[in-house]
Design a protein around this motif. Structure first.
Motif, PDB file in Angstrom:
ATOM      1  N   CYS B 285     -10.422   8.741  20.424  1.00 42.14           N
ATOM      2  CA  CYS B 285      -9.867   8.210  19.193  1.00 42.14           C
ATOM      3  C   CYS B 285      -8.390   7.981  19.451  1.00 42.14           C
ATOM      4  CB  CYS B 285     -10.090   9.219  18.069  1.00 42.14           C
ATOM      5  SG  CYS B 285      -9.227   8.801  16.568  1.00 42.14           S
ATOM      6  N   LEU B 287      -4.948   6.273  17.634  1.00 49.85           N
ATOM      7  CA  LEU B 287      -4.299   5.592  16.523  1.00 49.85           C
ATOM      8  C   LEU B 287      -2.802   5.668  16.800  1.00 49.85           C
ATOM      9  CD1 LEU B 287      -4.846   4.351  13.664  1.00 49.85           C
ATOM     10  CD2 LEU B 287      -4.349   6.608  12.758  1.00 49.85           C
ATOM     11  N   GLN B 298      -5.729   5.672   6.867  1.00 49.73           N
ATOM     12  CA  GLN B 298      -6.490   5.423   8.084  1.00 49.73           C
ATOM     13  C   GLN B 298      -6.557   6.689   8.938  1.00 49.73           C
ATOM     14  OE1 GLN B 298      -4.889   2.132  10.202  1.00 49.73           O
ATOM     15  NE2 GLN B 298      -6.659   1.966  11.537  1.00 49.73           N
ATOM     16  N   LEU B 299      -5.433   7.377   9.030  1.00 46.11           N
ATOM     17  CA  LEU B 299      -5.390   8.598   9.841  1.00 46.11           C
ATOM     18  C   LEU B 299      -6.308   9.666   9.258  1.00 46.11           C
ATOM     19  CD1 LEU B 299      -2.413   9.971  11.663  1.00 46.11           C
ATOM     20  CD2 LEU B 299      -3.594  11.584  10.206  1.00 46.11           C
ATOM     21  N   ARG B 302      -9.871   8.721   9.952  1.00 46.43           N
ATOM     22  CA  ARG B 302     -10.249   8.994  11.338  1.00 46.43           C
ATOM     23  C   ARG B 302     -10.569  10.481  11.516  1.00 46.43           C
ATOM     24  NH1 ARG B 302      -8.262   5.330  15.493  1.00 46.43           N
ATOM     25  NH2 ARG B 302      -8.691   3.285  14.610  1.00 46.43           N
ATOM     26  N   THR B 305     -13.999  11.223   9.758  1.00 46.44           N
ATOM     27  CA  THR B 305     -15.256  10.538  10.068  1.00 46.44           C
ATOM     28  C   THR B 305     -15.403  10.094  11.514  1.00 46.44           C
ATOM     29  OG1 THR B 305     -14.310   8.432   9.415  1.00 46.44           O
ATOM     30  CG2 THR B 305     -15.511   9.636   7.728  1.00 46.44           C
ATOM     31  N   HIS B 306     -14.307  10.013  12.287  1.00 47.75           N
ATOM     32  CA  HIS B 306     -14.445   9.492  13.650  1.00 47.75           C
ATOM     33  C   HIS B 306     -15.323  10.427  14.484  1.00 47.75           C
ATOM     34  CE1 HIS B 306     -13.367   8.036  17.647  1.00 47.75           C
ATOM     35  NE2 HIS B 306     -12.962   6.933  17.048  1.00 47.75           N
ATOM     36  N   SER B 308     -15.242  11.311  17.422  1.00 46.71           N
ATOM     37  CA  SER B 308     -14.513  12.207  18.330  1.00 46.71           C
ATOM     38  C   SER B 308     -14.256  13.561  17.680  1.00 46.71           C
ATOM     39  CB  SER B 308     -13.173  11.595  18.714  1.00 46.71           C
ATOM     40  OG  SER B 308     -13.371  10.485  19.530  1.00 46.71           O
TER      41      SER B 308
END
Lengths: 245, 425
Positions: B285, B287, B298-299, B302, B305-306, B308
């Motif tokens: 991941c 960003l 967005q952070l 991430r 849900t990301h 990673s």
């Protein structure tokens, strides 16, 4: 120190995820298996032996459940003692079943069923985590052997035999569903509604099947040779296997 | 994502049918053939039922949104069958945040729902420090025979926020040339007095010390400590080895690290710094550092849900053969991307790979601060050995000039970070 206390309090949490077969379905399955045996073994002497075995199995289940619920030293001793006494009662029922009935075939008939009852109970307590399905399958399988034995020695009319066979399959289905629910949701989850609907569904299918088979049987399709009947059944099995592939 | 599985639970019935058939044939008993016939009906049973159409919505209510530590929060989750058919066997597991433990009731239920009907799950969790997002609720539906199983998820946003604010994040001196809140050692415009220097052509007239000029006819300029903006990247160690916990009931180090990353980011954003995100371990991941509400969202997205940052360790099939080489490859990629930023490396320091990562980044010009959730215990000899190993790694990092935060996840993160500030970068 605080960590240790914290961990202890967590371990004591009533709602930790515990993988156990669902209780209600488990109880229903054991009762149904006993009903299936009782349907086949309809001699009063055999019924008495079955009653003794049921007392033993109940003791075994009570002790086993208690042992699963609370592992503190005092409770464990009592629970294991109760379970062992229950098993001993069942073993004595097995002994009675082996010696008491006057006819040799009646002795053979009852034995697998009683052992199967104990195995089924052991699978639902469960005696060993991870082996629930094997125990349930073996237990209901042995009960089914009793049904088959009943058919071979023709101790009961076809209608009763049919019913006993279906009740055994329904007992297996409910027990397997209990294991599946317990494995996915644990013992703390509320599952009674889903269990009941599933049991009713299988029960209805079982009843409909018995009705249908008896109806076709009652049509008295004379002239169908025994070999033809067998061929038809084998075709049915092959068709189902192919369809389920 | 919906998966459909055949459970094949009725498969064994065929064996039963064949057995009854065989015994019936051998013993010449037509009644047993009838028993076999009923068995065939059960073998065909799963083939005639259709898999359920799962259309379930979830609504969740908390009795307290922002509780104190160790408070009990009652969660009420309502499930609603939005579809048009009855769901006969619905098994639901609510997405309790990884860091919270359920203290009363069960977040799981099995029920049957007619169209438009609702079922509720009520349970209580004990609040821990941090911002805890509920994960999607897992919904499993079976047809009435149990022959087919459909699994899907239903999500609704719920957050428990429990005294998570960190007062200040200790930043190191390396910064970018933008005005911000990080007080530097460089002279210029700012609030805090830095030094007085001889006037040079071009110094702002407003900063000339006129009193001194009146006294001694000497032109001097007052300089203040410049306040700059920091560019920070939070790097979380999500390698398989980081999924360690003190006990099966405690959150593992990745859960603690992700929680800490979120709170550090929150605090840095509040001070106007630019924050980015990176991982070492499964997936990658990345960003780049940024600021602004969109970037903040967005952070956060991430982090929650990301893949990673998944809360479950990678399955054995995903493990790499040569972990060292894999780590080196990841480090070289990250080094290129990072440039010279402030880097917070969040790792439990379970192996030497983590220290190697910290040193590599420091050598590449990043200002590294290691935040290490402590998941070691002294329960067994092996655990004590792991604890000593981790302590040695901490010491090695400190002697290499890398500030480290030794944080026990039960303690306040803010306090742990403050010890570094005292200790000095």
């Amino acid at each position: 120190m605080i960590d240790a206390e914290r961990r202890q309090s967590r371990a004591a949490d009533a709602s930790l995820f515990r993988r156990r077969p669902a209780r209600t379905s488990g109880a229903i399955a054991v009762v149904l298996a006993a009903v299936a045996i009782a349907l086949v073994a309809d001699d009063p002497g055999q019924r008495r032996i079955l009653a003794v075995a049921l007392v033993g199995v109940t003791g075994f289940i009570a002790g086993g459940t208690l042992w699963r619920r609370d592992r503190s030293a005092g409770v464990t001793v009592v629970a294991v003692a109760v379970a062992i006494i229950g098993t001993l009662v069942l073993v004595s029922a097995l002994g009675l079943g082996l010696t008491r009935p006057p006819r040799y075939v009646e002795r053979i008939e009852l034995l697998p069923g009683l052992a199967g009852l104990w195995l089924l109970a052991a699978g639902l307590v469960p005696l060993r985590l991870g082996s629930e399905r094997v125990l349930v399958d073996a237990g209901t399988g042995l009960v089914f052997l009793t049904v088959l034995a009943g058919g071979v020695i023709q101790s009961s009319p076809p209608r009763t035999l049919l019913l006993a066979g279906v009740v055994t399959i329904v007992a297996w289905d409910i027990a397997e569903n209990a294991v599946s629910l317990g494995g996915q949701l644990g013992v703390a989850a509320g599952t009674v509604r889903a269990e009941a609907i599933h049991a009713v569904g299988t029960g209805v299918v079982g009843a409909a099947t018995v009705g249908l088979v008896l109806f076709i049987n009652g049509l008295n399709v004379d002239g169908v040779p025994f070999a033809g009947l067998i061929a038809m059944l084998v075709a049915g099995v092959a068709l189902t296997l192919f369809y389920n592939r | 994502m919906t998966t459909v599985r055949r459970t094949r639970r009725w498969r064994g019935v065929v064996a039963v049918v064949l057995l009854a058939l065989a015994v019936g044939v051998v013993a010449k008993r037509p009644s047993l053939l009838l028993v076999a016939a009923t068995g065939i009906a059960f073998a065909a049973y799963p083939a005639v039922t259709t898999p359920p159409e799962l259309d379930v919505s979830v609504e969740r209510r908390l009795d307290v949104d922002s509780p104190a530590v160790d408070d009990t929060v009652t969660v009420t989750t309502t499930l609603r069958n939005e579809g048009t058919e009855m769901l006969t066997d619905l098994r639901v597991v609510d997405g309790v945040p990884a860091m919270l433990s359920v203290v009363d009731g069960s977040p799981r239920v099995a029920t049957a729902l007619r169209p438009g009907k609702e079922a509720t799950i009520e349970y209580a969790v004990r609040a821990e420090r941090g911002v805890h997002r509920f994960e999607p609720t897992t919904v499993v539906g079976r047809d009435i025979s149990g022959g087919t199983e459909v699994e899907t998820t239903a999500a609704t946003k719920t957050v428990i926020e429990c005294s998570a604010r960190i007062p200040a994040v200790p930043l190191r001196k390396l910064t970018r040339n933008r005005t911000g809140q990080l007080v530097t050692d460089r002279g210029g415009s700012g609030l805090e007095f830095h030094r007085i220097k001889a006037y040079e052509r071009g110094d702002p007239v407003g900063r000339i010390d006129w009193r001194r000029f009146a006294r001694s006819r000497e032109l001097t300029t007052v300089e203040f400590r410049e306040e700059r903006l920091a560019e920070v990247v939070l790097c979380v160690d999500t390698r398989a080895i980081a999924y360690r916990a003190r006990s099966p009931n405690d959150p593992h180090a990745v859960a603690s690290a992700v929680d800490a990353a979120e709170r550090i980011a929150e605090s840095l954003f509040a001070s106007g710094h630019r924050v980015g995100l990176a991982t070492i371990g499964r997936g990658s991941c990345w960003l780049p550092a940024g600021s602004g509400p969109d970037h903040e969202d967005q952070l956060r997205a991430r982090l929650s849900t990301h893949p990673s940052f998944s809360m479950s360790p990678p399955p054995p099939s995903e493990t790499v053969d040569d972990e060292d080489a894999d780590l080196d490859r990841q480090l070289s990629v990250l080094r290129e991307r990072l440039g010279t930023v402030q880097l917070f490396l969040l790792t439990p320091l379970c192996d030497d790979g983590a220290t190697r990562a910290a040193r590599t980044f420091e050598a590449a010009g990043c200002a590294v601060t290691v935040v290490s959730p402590d998941v070691t215990t002294d329960a067994t000899a092996g655990a004590r050995l792991a604890r000593i190993g981790r302590r040695n790694r901490l010491r090695a990092l400190r002697s290499a000039g890398i500030p480290t935060v030794d944080w026990r996840p039960d303690d306040r993160l803010g306090t742990a970070l403050a010890t570094v500030e005292r200790w000095g970068p």
